[in-house]
Design a protein around this motif. Structure first.
Motif, PDB file in Angstrom:
ATOM      1  N   ALA A 107       0.841  -1.200   0.000  1.00  0.00           N
ATOM      2  CA  ALA A 107       0.000   0.000   0.000  1.00  0.00           C
ATOM      3  C   ALA A 107       0.874   1.247   0.000  1.00  0.00           C
ATOM      4  N   ARG A 108       0.506   2.220  -0.845  1.00  0.00           N
ATOM      5  CA  ARG A 108       1.254   3.466  -0.947  1.00  0.00           C
ATOM      6  C   ARG A 108       0.404   4.694  -0.616  1.00  0.00           C
ATOM      7  N   ARG A 109      -0.841   4.453  -0.249  1.00  0.00           N
ATOM      8  CA  ARG A 109      -1.719   5.545   0.190  1.00  0.00           C
ATOM      9  C   ARG A 109      -2.526   5.012   1.377  1.00  0.00           C
ATOM     10  N   ILE A 110      -2.457   5.711   2.493  1.00  0.00           N
ATOM     11  CA  ILE A 110      -3.190   5.277   3.676  1.00  0.00           C
ATOM     12  C   ILE A 110      -4.082   6.405   4.184  1.00  0.00           C
ATOM     13  N   ALA A 111      -5.008   6.034   5.060  1.00  0.00           N
ATOM     14  CA  ALA A 111      -5.863   7.031   5.699  1.00  0.00           C
ATOM     15  C   ALA A 111      -6.025   6.683   7.164  1.00  0.00           C
ATOM     16  N   VAL A 112      -6.015   7.719   8.011  1.00  0.00           N
ATOM     17  CA  VAL A 112      -6.336   7.559   9.420  1.00  0.00           C
ATOM     18  C   VAL A 112      -7.706   8.204   9.636  1.00  0.00           C
ATOM     19  N   PHE A 113      -8.399   7.803  10.704  1.00  0.00           N
ATOM     20  CA  PHE A 113      -9.794   8.169  10.866  1.00  0.00           C
ATOM     21  C   PHE A 113     -10.005   8.822  12.216  1.00  0.00           C
ATOM     22  N   GLY A 114     -10.070  10.166  12.216  1.00  0.00           N
ATOM     23  CA  GLY A 114     -10.228  10.893  13.463  1.00  0.00           C
ATOM     24  C   GLY A 114     -11.624  11.459  13.644  1.00  0.00           C
ATOM     25  N   SER A 115     -11.841  12.106  14.769  1.00  0.00           N
ATOM     26  CA  SER A 115     -13.143  12.679  15.099  1.00  0.00           C
ATOM     27  C   SER A 115     -12.978  14.088  15.639  1.00  0.00           C
ATOM     28  N   PHE A 136      -2.275   8.294  16.025  1.00  0.00           N
ATOM     29  CA  PHE A 136      -1.980   8.512  14.612  1.00  0.00           C
ATOM     30  C   PHE A 136      -0.566   9.020  14.372  1.00  0.00           C
ATOM     31  N   GLU A 137      -0.001   9.726  15.350  1.00  0.00           N
ATOM     32  CA  GLU A 137       1.268  10.420  15.126  1.00  0.00           C
ATOM     33  C   GLU A 137       2.374   9.517  14.596  1.00  0.00           C
ATOM     34  N   PRO A 138       2.671   8.362  15.225  1.00  0.00           N
ATOM     35  CA  PRO A 138       3.733   7.509  14.681  1.00  0.00           C
ATOM     36  C   PRO A 138       3.367   6.901  13.335  1.00  0.00           C
ATOM     37  N   ARG A 151      -3.991  10.466   4.113  1.00  0.00           N
ATOM     38  CA  ARG A 151      -5.246  11.218   4.213  1.00  0.00           C
ATOM     39  C   ARG A 151      -5.714  11.141   5.657  1.00  0.00           C
ATOM     40  N   GLY A 152      -6.224  12.237   6.166  1.00  0.00           N
ATOM     41  CA  GLY A 152      -6.819  12.241   7.492  1.00  0.00           C
ATOM     42  C   GLY A 152      -8.313  12.466   7.387  1.00  0.00           C
ATOM     43  N   LEU A 178      -4.222  17.520  12.617  1.00  0.00           N
ATOM     44  CA  LEU A 178      -3.970  16.484  11.605  1.00  0.00           C
ATOM     45  C   LEU A 178      -2.990  16.984  10.560  1.00  0.00           C
ATOM     46  N   ARG A 179      -3.149  18.224  10.179  1.00  0.00           N
ATOM     47  CA  ARG A 179      -2.233  18.828   9.202  1.00  0.00           C
ATOM     48  C   ARG A 179      -0.816  18.923   9.764  1.00  0.00           C
ATOM     49  N   GLU A 180      -0.716  19.312  11.032  1.00  0.00           N
ATOM     50  CA  GLU A 180       0.589  19.417  11.686  1.00  0.00           C
ATOM     51  C   GLU A 180       1.270  18.060  11.806  1.00  0.00           C
TER      52      GLU A 180
END
Length: 313
Positions: A107-115, A136-138, A151-152, A178-180
């Protein structure tokens, strides 16, 4: 409508000339099905979507199988779709273990899922907002070190079924974080479908004021109150060029019971093509794909465009 079942074009000024559709049907759509869809059907779904011209197709989710049993076959599915050329195949990863599983398969594109809200963060991830960001940070750091696109997802950006209306400044605070962390793109989710165009424009403007550029933003609307296309148009007016949608309108949210289906990709394409905005999507092939998937699921597609075009035939 012309004889080919396509909308007549009436281009509007000051809208993007092209929009990238981030197709979420195979992941966000199928994860909400009561029945477990066979891996080979999921793989064919992804291939059909790519054949219809979609260049970003979210393939699956590397979460613990007991959390989302409908996507427990991620290791079996992903190798069956990596033969697609020129198609981005992002996958959802909740933590470092999920990241390891995904990267091991290429996989070369991942997404994390925040609230954006505490209640949903606890219900979805069993963590506070701060704890989920720390988780998510690490993941993001490792992805960026390996030049993997991140992607966040940010849920409950407009309203929460437990907390009610969500203050814009609260959403902006989490989006900035998330951007930071290093997210290349942030998808703003109207998880329960309560957003209206003015609310969308206000959130986008405040995100810009706080240093999050429009180029890094995507929108993800649900159609609970029939506002998904209106909200999308507002986002386009602001300059957003990435819109999430689900083929046939599949999906909702398993942890938010008031959430109805995602914006249907066909409904989105119909509007975009009518505005003269390029998508690269063949609406006929896409509609046929959703009709086929509806047959696999044993029920009609909720997409109005799918119903209209398939009945026309």
């Amino acid at each position: 409508m012309d004889v080919d079942g396509l909308p007549m074009e009436f281009p509007a000024q000051d809208l993007p000339p092209r929009v990238r559709i981030h197709e979420v049907g195979p992941r966000d759509g199928l994860q909400n099905e009561k029945a477990v869809i066979p891996t080979e059907v999921k793989a064919e779904f992804v291939h059909r979507l790519a054949d219809a011209g979609l260049t970003t197709v979210e393939a699956t989710s590397f979460v613990r199988p007991e959390w989302v049993p409908q996507l427990a076959d991620a290791e079996k599915l992903f190798p069956r779709v990596t033969d697609l050329k020129g198609v981005a195949l992002p996958v959802l990863v909740p933590n470092e273990r999920g990241f390891d599983r995904a990267v091991a398969l290429g996989a070369r594109r991942i997404a994390v899922f925040g609230s954006a809200t505490e209640t949903f963060a606890r219900k979805n991830l069993n963590r506070t907002v701060a704890e989920s960001l720390a988780m998510f940070e690490p993941v993001v750091a490792r992805a960026k070190a390996d030049k993997i696109h991140v992607r966040g997802y940010l849920s409950m950006c407009f309203g929460d079924p437990w907390e009610g209306p969500v203050p814009v400044h609260q959403v902006v605070k989490v989006a900035r974080r998330l951007r930071e962390l290093g997210c290349d793109e942030i998808s703003l989710g109207d998880t329960i479908g309560v957003a209206t165009p003015g609310h969308v424009l206000d959130l986008l403007a405040q995100l810009n004021e706080e240093g999050v550029p429009t180029s890094a933003l995507a929108v993800h609307f649900h159609d609970t109150y029939g506002q998904a296309l209106a909200n999308t148009f507002a986002a386009l007016e602001h300059g957003v060029t990435t819109v999430d949608a689900s083929a046939g309108g599949l999906g909702g949210c398993p942890y938010a019971k008031s959430a109805t289906g995602n914006l249907a990709t066909e409904d989105l394409v119909w509007m975009l093509h009518g505005l003269g905005i390029e998508t690269g999507v063949d609406l006929g092939r896409l509609t046929a794909t959703s009709v086929w998937m509806a047959e696999q699921l044993g029920r009609p597609s909720p997409s109005r465009t799918v119903r209209a075009l398939s009945h026309k035939e």
